[in-house]
Write an enzyme that holds these catalytic residues in place. Sequence first.
Site, PDB file in Angstrom:
ATOM      1  N   CYS A  84       0.796  -1.232   0.000  1.00 23.10           N
ATOM      2  CA  CYS A  84       0.000   0.000   0.000  1.00 23.10           C
ATOM      3  C   CYS A  84       0.833   1.289   0.000  1.00 23.10           C
ATOM      4  O   CYS A  84       0.469   2.234  -0.718  1.00 23.10           O
ATOM      5  CB  CYS A  84      -1.012  -0.002   1.143  1.00 23.10           C
ATOM      6  SG  CYS A  84      -0.495  -0.761   2.667  1.00 23.10           S
ATOM      7  N   ARG A 137       7.663 -10.653   5.526  1.00 18.34           N
ATOM      8  CA  ARG A 137       7.470 -10.386   6.953  1.00 18.34           C
ATOM      9  C   ARG A 137       8.135 -11.503   7.743  1.00 18.34           C
ATOM     10  O   ARG A 137       7.996 -12.682   7.410  1.00 18.34           O
ATOM     11  CB  ARG A 137       5.977 -10.310   7.292  1.00 18.34           C
ATOM     12  CG  ARG A 137       5.262  -9.204   6.520  1.00 18.34           C
ATOM     13  CD  ARG A 137       3.781  -9.192   6.783  1.00 18.34           C
ATOM     14  NE  ARG A 137       3.082  -8.373   5.790  1.00 18.34           N
ATOM     15  CZ  ARG A 137       1.766  -8.320   5.657  1.00 18.34           C
ATOM     16  NH1 ARG A 137       1.005  -9.034   6.469  1.00 18.34           N
ATOM     17  NH2 ARG A 137       1.217  -7.563   4.730  1.00 18.34           N
ATOM     18  N   GLN A 153       0.602 -11.127  -2.472  1.00 20.51           N
ATOM     19  CA  GLN A 153      -0.788 -10.713  -2.271  1.00 20.51           C
ATOM     20  C   GLN A 153      -1.416 -10.333  -3.607  1.00 20.51           C
ATOM     21  O   GLN A 153      -0.774  -9.698  -4.445  1.00 20.51           O
ATOM     22  CB  GLN A 153      -0.850  -9.506  -1.333  1.00 20.51           C
ATOM     23  CG  GLN A 153      -0.407  -9.806   0.085  1.00 20.51           C
ATOM     24  CD  GLN A 153      -0.452  -8.559   0.955  1.00 20.51           C
ATOM     25  OE1 GLN A 153       0.104  -7.527   0.605  1.00 20.51           O
ATOM     26  NE2 GLN A 153      -1.118  -8.645   2.086  1.00 20.51           N
ATOM     27  N   ASP A 200      -3.080  -7.939  -4.454  1.00 23.15           N
ATOM     28  CA  ASP A 200      -3.356  -6.663  -3.801  1.00 23.15           C
ATOM     29  C   ASP A 200      -3.932  -5.643  -4.777  1.00 23.15           C
ATOM     30  O   ASP A 200      -3.587  -5.637  -5.954  1.00 23.15           O
ATOM     31  CB  ASP A 200      -2.054  -6.110  -3.220  1.00 23.15           C
ATOM     32  CG  ASP A 200      -2.249  -5.548  -1.828  1.00 23.15           C
ATOM     33  OD1 ASP A 200      -3.410  -5.373  -1.431  1.00 23.15           O
ATOM     34  OD2 ASP A 200      -1.245  -5.304  -1.147  1.00 23.15           O
ATOM     35  N   HIS A 225      -5.412  -1.286  -4.549  1.00 23.65           N
ATOM     36  CA  HIS A 225      -5.769  -0.114  -3.753  1.00 23.65           C
ATOM     37  C   HIS A 225      -6.571   0.835  -4.625  1.00 23.65           C
ATOM     38  O   HIS A 225      -6.167   1.153  -5.737  1.00 23.65           O
ATOM     39  CB  HIS A 225      -4.512   0.538  -3.189  1.00 23.65           C
ATOM     40  CG  HIS A 225      -3.782  -0.370  -2.247  1.00 23.65           C
ATOM     41  ND1 HIS A 225      -2.752  -1.193  -2.673  1.00 23.65           N
ATOM     42  CD2 HIS A 225      -3.965  -0.630  -0.927  1.00 23.65           C
ATOM     43  CE1 HIS A 225      -2.332  -1.906  -1.648  1.00 23.65           C
ATOM     44  NE2 HIS A 225      -3.039  -1.592  -0.578  1.00 23.65           N
TER      45      HIS A 225
END
Length: 648
Positions: free
Chosen positions: A335, A364, A382, A384, A386
């Site tokens: 993000c 992570r 991910q 992902d 946004h």
Amino acid sequence: MLKITLPDASIREFDGAVTPLQVAQSISDGLARNTISAIVNGQQTEVDTPITTDSTVQLLTWNDDMGKKAFWHSSAHLLAQAIMEYYPEAKLTIGPAIANGFYYDVDFGDKALSEKDFEMLEKKIIENAKKNSTFNLRHVSKEEALKEYADNPFKTELINNLQDGEITFVTHDNFTDLCRGGHIPATGIVKAVKILNAAGAYWRGDEKNKQLTRVYGISFPKQKELTEYLERLEEAKRRDHRKLGKEMGIFTFSEKVGAGLPLWLPKGAALRKKLENFLSAAQRKQGYEFVISPHIGHKDLYVTSGHYEKYGADSFQPIKTPNEGEEFLLKPMNCPHHCEIYKAQQWSYRDLPKRYAEFGTVYRYEQSGELHGLTRVRGFTQDDAHLFCMPDQLNEEFEKVIDLVLYVFGSLGFEDFTAQISLRDPENKQKYIGSDDNWEKAESAIINAAKAKNLKTVTEYGEAAFYGPKLDFMVKDALGRSWQLGTIQVDYNLPERFDLWYVGNDNEKHRPVMIHRAPFGSMERFIAILIENTAGDFPLWLSPDQFIILPISEKYVDYAKKVSQLLENHDISGLIDERNEKTGKKIRDAEINKIPFMLIVGENEAGNNTISVRRRGEGDLGEMKIEDFVSYFKTESMKGIKPFGENN
């Protein structure tokens, strides 16, 4: 009169103080017999705890999740009692209920607990349970508590973190333990128990602390339920994605590469690519634009986003460059990068919403003891995206994302799910960034969108991300296990931290609202769950190898290659078994490898330009022209999946 409000909003009145059990008795004798715990004014408590003021009360049976929690927590006390009878020098620490059963962390000192001791503990637990001892909770002073556990540094540490006046002991039979409460009425309710395994666990999850033995168990009010659970457990072992992933050649791990860093083999890469293509096609129809961001970012990027403050100490350590003071981090989130992509241009209200999508790999640090196949890794991708929109576009955009998540789940056979509305903890707001006003707007948007889509929801406080609330999709698999897969989040805070804006129709700068979303969650976790849910029998369109051609002798290998090329031209993927083996063995091996179609070719097929088709699980389908098989395959592969946008 004392007023008790029940979950259905009905009110019962009593002359004076009343216990949850008496409330149950006022409703029916059957409910009273089955009530094992209660929630009074939001706090779980025992059924004999007096209620002295007007209160809300929820009565709990074994069939309620919180009822099981009380049952399993109480069973942990029985486990601790049995351990102390056989290992009197052991030091107890904590023993909570978990999603399926309970555990107790124990320091056995110079002794060791082995699997051969499990049956001994099980027998002792049932022997003690049959005494039908009640659980009695009592308040003790801090001084008394410290004196009781003077030789137990773990309990002493817990007690020192408590306030005098809030410390309680619970006693059943001849056993007493430090505990805050939430027990069943008596031990006799526990009829069956199984010690599942024992593993190492650091005290309080800190690798710097002493390693303890974590003893896992599960218990039931009926032996039949334990038997059924153990059968499901065996089925889960058969479906374990770590086992099937290796057997099917989907992924592997290497110590030299590093723990928690999966390597995708050709079949696994093909599987991932098909999932990516599937979601990408649906995203394009919703107006997403695809972006790519690097695997690292400057430390300042994550300081700005707030990720470094929240997670920096527990993440991979900064990467230093030859320049003095310059530090980079492995990307923990996509993000912040997408915020900077949005900020690279100036936008008008006419340009919004902007929808940026990326299959972005993030990193992570997970402790080695927490790693588990593909479900807990240190590097994962991910799906992902946004979205940056105007406030008055938020509800519509959020509902469109819900449509996308439901399309993904429906196409992949995940029909049993609950949408969890994850809100911030109202009692601990310092864990979160942003103003109360922004949080209230974001939480309202999620609640309204879930209601508009008629989702089955539960609300959990304290489960929000640090920057915004979430709608988490909790999916049940074929074994009845619940997994958190897709997630959608509303965020007013990162646009402020990155100073994002657009020009409104009033020619003034305005702040966009940000939506984070990932229908799969992570490719690794999603594929792990997909493997276990299907036992490796993927939907036809998703199978890495959709066919295998079985030439009955080497004379027909060239024809097999011709057939393979024709099918590949129609985007049907597969392979040829050229081994010098009998056709029957080739068929059996293909069945074991879960290949949907076996195409047998010999003299007759080569002469007629045909293939003999066998389908896994169904048997022979007969001889087909290649073009007829292509049509049949296309029809079968689309069953259960439709182009995105049709009634979504």
